[in-house]
Design an enzyme around this catalytic site. Sequence first.
Site, PDB file in Angstrom:
ATOM      1  N   GLN A  32       0.837  -1.204   0.000  1.00  7.70           N
ATOM      2  CA  GLN A  32       0.000   0.000   0.000  1.00  7.70           C
ATOM      3  C   GLN A  32       0.871   1.253   0.000  1.00  7.70           C
ATOM      4  OE1 GLN A  32      -2.271  -1.061   3.462  1.00  7.70           O
ATOM      5  NE2 GLN A  32      -0.414  -1.590   4.587  1.00  7.70           N
ATOM      6  N   HIS A  63      -7.986   3.170  20.234  1.00  6.89           N
ATOM      7  CA  HIS A  63      -7.201   2.060  20.785  1.00  6.89           C
ATOM      8  C   HIS A  63      -7.695   1.649  22.166  1.00  6.89           C
ATOM      9  CE1 HIS A  63      -4.068   3.446  17.730  1.00  6.89           C
ATOM     10  NE2 HIS A  63      -4.603   2.334  17.305  1.00  6.89           N
ATOM     11  N   ASP A  87       0.628   0.110  13.744  1.00  8.43           N
ATOM     12  CA  ASP A  87       1.187   1.294  14.415  1.00  8.43           C
ATOM     13  C   ASP A  87       1.547   1.019  15.873  1.00  8.43           C
ATOM     14  OD1 ASP A  87      -1.367   1.975  16.006  1.00  8.43           O
ATOM     15  OD2 ASP A  87      -2.078   1.911  13.939  1.00  8.43           O
ATOM     16  N   GLU A 107       0.450  -8.690  11.153  1.00  6.94           N
ATOM     17  CA  GLU A 107       0.370  -7.466  10.338  1.00  6.94           C
ATOM     18  C   GLU A 107       0.916  -7.807   8.951  1.00  6.94           C
ATOM     19  OE1 GLU A 107      -0.483  -3.920  10.394  1.00  6.94           O
ATOM     20  OE2 GLU A 107       0.303  -4.244   8.385  1.00  6.94           O
ATOM     21  N   ASP A 157      -7.809  -4.934  13.981  1.00  3.64           N
ATOM     22  CA  ASP A 157      -7.530  -3.496  13.847  1.00  3.64           C
ATOM     23  C   ASP A 157      -7.105  -3.256  12.404  1.00  3.64           C
ATOM     24  OD1 ASP A 157      -6.750  -0.892  14.115  1.00  3.64           O
ATOM     25  OD2 ASP A 157      -5.074  -1.290  15.457  1.00  3.64           O
ATOM     26  N   THR A 159      -7.533  -1.882   8.178  1.00  2.00           N
ATOM     27  CA  THR A 159      -7.877  -0.767   7.303  1.00  2.00           C
ATOM     28  C   THR A 159      -9.336  -0.954   6.871  1.00  2.00           C
ATOM     29  OG1 THR A 159      -6.912  -2.141   5.579  1.00  2.00           O
ATOM     30  CG2 THR A 159      -5.543  -0.373   6.411  1.00  2.00           C
ATOM     31  N   ASP A 160      -9.821  -0.058   6.011  1.00  2.00           N
ATOM     32  CA  ASP A 160     -11.177  -0.224   5.476  1.00  2.00           C
ATOM     33  C   ASP A 160     -11.203  -1.405   4.505  1.00  2.00           C
ATOM     34  OD1 ASP A 160     -12.907   2.129   6.420  1.00  2.00           O
ATOM     35  OD2 ASP A 160     -11.002   3.072   5.909  1.00  2.00           O
TER      36      ASP A 160
HETATM   37  N1  SAM Z   1      -4.648   1.426  14.583  1.00  4.26           N
HETATM   38  C1  SAM Z   1      -5.308   2.203  13.685  1.00  4.26           C
HETATM   39  C2  SAM Z   1      -6.275   3.215  14.166  1.00  4.26           C
HETATM   40  O1  SAM Z   1      -5.939   4.020  15.012  1.00  4.26           O
HETATM   41  O2  SAM Z   1      -7.358   3.218  13.590  1.00  4.26           O
HETATM   42  C3  SAM Z   1      -5.279   2.096  12.235  1.00  4.26           C
HETATM   43  C4  SAM Z   1      -5.488   0.832  11.573  1.00  4.26           C
HETATM   44  S1  SAM Z   1      -4.008  -0.087  11.361  1.00  4.26           S
HETATM   45  C5  SAM Z   1      -2.820   0.997  10.793  1.00  4.26           C
HETATM   46  C6  SAM Z   1      -4.500  -1.076  10.024  1.00  4.26           C
HETATM   47  C7  SAM Z   1      -3.425  -2.065   9.657  1.00  4.26           C
HETATM   48  O3  SAM Z   1      -4.040  -3.217   9.080  1.00  4.26           O
HETATM   49  C8  SAM Z   1      -2.409  -1.554   8.672  1.00  4.26           C
HETATM   50  O4  SAM Z   1      -1.156  -1.504   9.273  1.00  4.26           O
HETATM   51  C9  SAM Z   1      -2.457  -2.569   7.512  1.00  4.26           C
HETATM   52  O5  SAM Z   1      -1.201  -2.843   6.944  1.00  4.26           O
HETATM   53  C10 SAM Z   1      -3.056  -3.772   8.211  1.00  4.26           C
HETATM   54  N2  SAM Z   1      -3.715  -4.745   7.322  1.00  4.26           N
HETATM   55  C11 SAM Z   1      -4.495  -4.492   6.250  1.00  4.26           C
HETATM   56  N3  SAM Z   1      -4.891  -5.634   5.676  1.00  4.26           N
HETATM   57  C12 SAM Z   1      -4.364  -6.641   6.424  1.00  4.26           C
HETATM   58  C13 SAM Z   1      -4.399  -8.057   6.328  1.00  4.26           C
HETATM   59  N4  SAM Z   1      -5.087  -8.671   5.361  1.00  4.26           N
HETATM   60  N5  SAM Z   1      -3.744  -8.777   7.273  1.00  4.26           N
HETATM   61  C14 SAM Z   1      -3.045  -8.173   8.265  1.00  4.26           C
HETATM   62  N6  SAM Z   1      -2.959  -6.827   8.387  1.00  4.26           N
HETATM   63  C15 SAM Z   1      -3.608  -6.081   7.478  1.00  4.26           C
END
Ligand code: SAM
Length: 284
Positions: A32, A63, A87, A107, A157, A159-160
Amino acid sequence: MTRNAFTETLYDAYGQRFAIDEVYFEHRTDHQHLMIFHNAKFGRVMALDGVIQTTERDEFYYHEMMAHVPLFAHGDAKRVLIIGGGDGGLLREVLKHRSVEHVTQVEIDASVVEMAKTWLPGHSKGAFDDPRFHLVIDDGAAFVANCQAQFDVIMIDSTDPIGPGEVLFTEQFYGHCDRCLADGGVMVNQNGVPFMQLDEVRKTSQAFRSLFADWHFYGVAVPTYIGGLMTLGWASQTPALRQQSIEVLTRRFEDAAIETRYYTPAVHGGAFALPRFVEEAIGL
Ligand code: SAM
């Protein structure tokens, strides 16, 4: 997106704009587009594929609610699985619980973890170095499909449901998570902002209905997830977890002596009250 402003591209017809004071990091990872920049109002901000993920100013809303609601409802969680959350903010809150002996975090994108350590150190606050923590770099859906271990609490936790996060919103994935839940366990996940993304909560509720004896959603209004109340999903085979009394939650919270800025036992109880339009969307 101009050089000194970031306009979120999550929605076609509407987008929030952040002035950029400084770009700390911008790179297309294997999975990404990752950007971390400074904004005068929100501090350090992380975006993935043009969508705000977290900011220093308001990360604690999300969180704390994703960690402490299931952990205090459970009361004695020892093994926790986090999917996504690169994060480290969620990990920081989970590790505040002394009962937790082991956290596996899966992750997909190692760059998010590395860059968050460098540019958002206040999120993890050293949690990545805790001996109870085990990091797996893998797709969360692939991990649970093959996982033989069991966890007391699973937290998604993500992404969309666009790009790598899409697989984390399927019935098949939730079914594998259910298999990885220990007796008396609970799973929570992020389900977007119903005012803007009502379909997310609707689809998740349909999947939960066919898999779990007890399911619901609870709310938290995170300022940078625009559109008001965000919903976090709740799914368990143990209905009693969602019915914990305020007295039990208060006793557990006081015994744990965890400092919070958003979570309180009263907020916990009230968060499960949903607006009528959300109840209708999830068939209640
Ligand atoms: N902690 C957050 C908050 O404050 O809303 C944000 C969301 S966090 C950064 C979302 C994480 O999900 C990202 O680091 C992304 O790389 C991860 N992610 C997305 N698709 C995923 C998958 N299929 N398996 C594991 N991690 C995934």
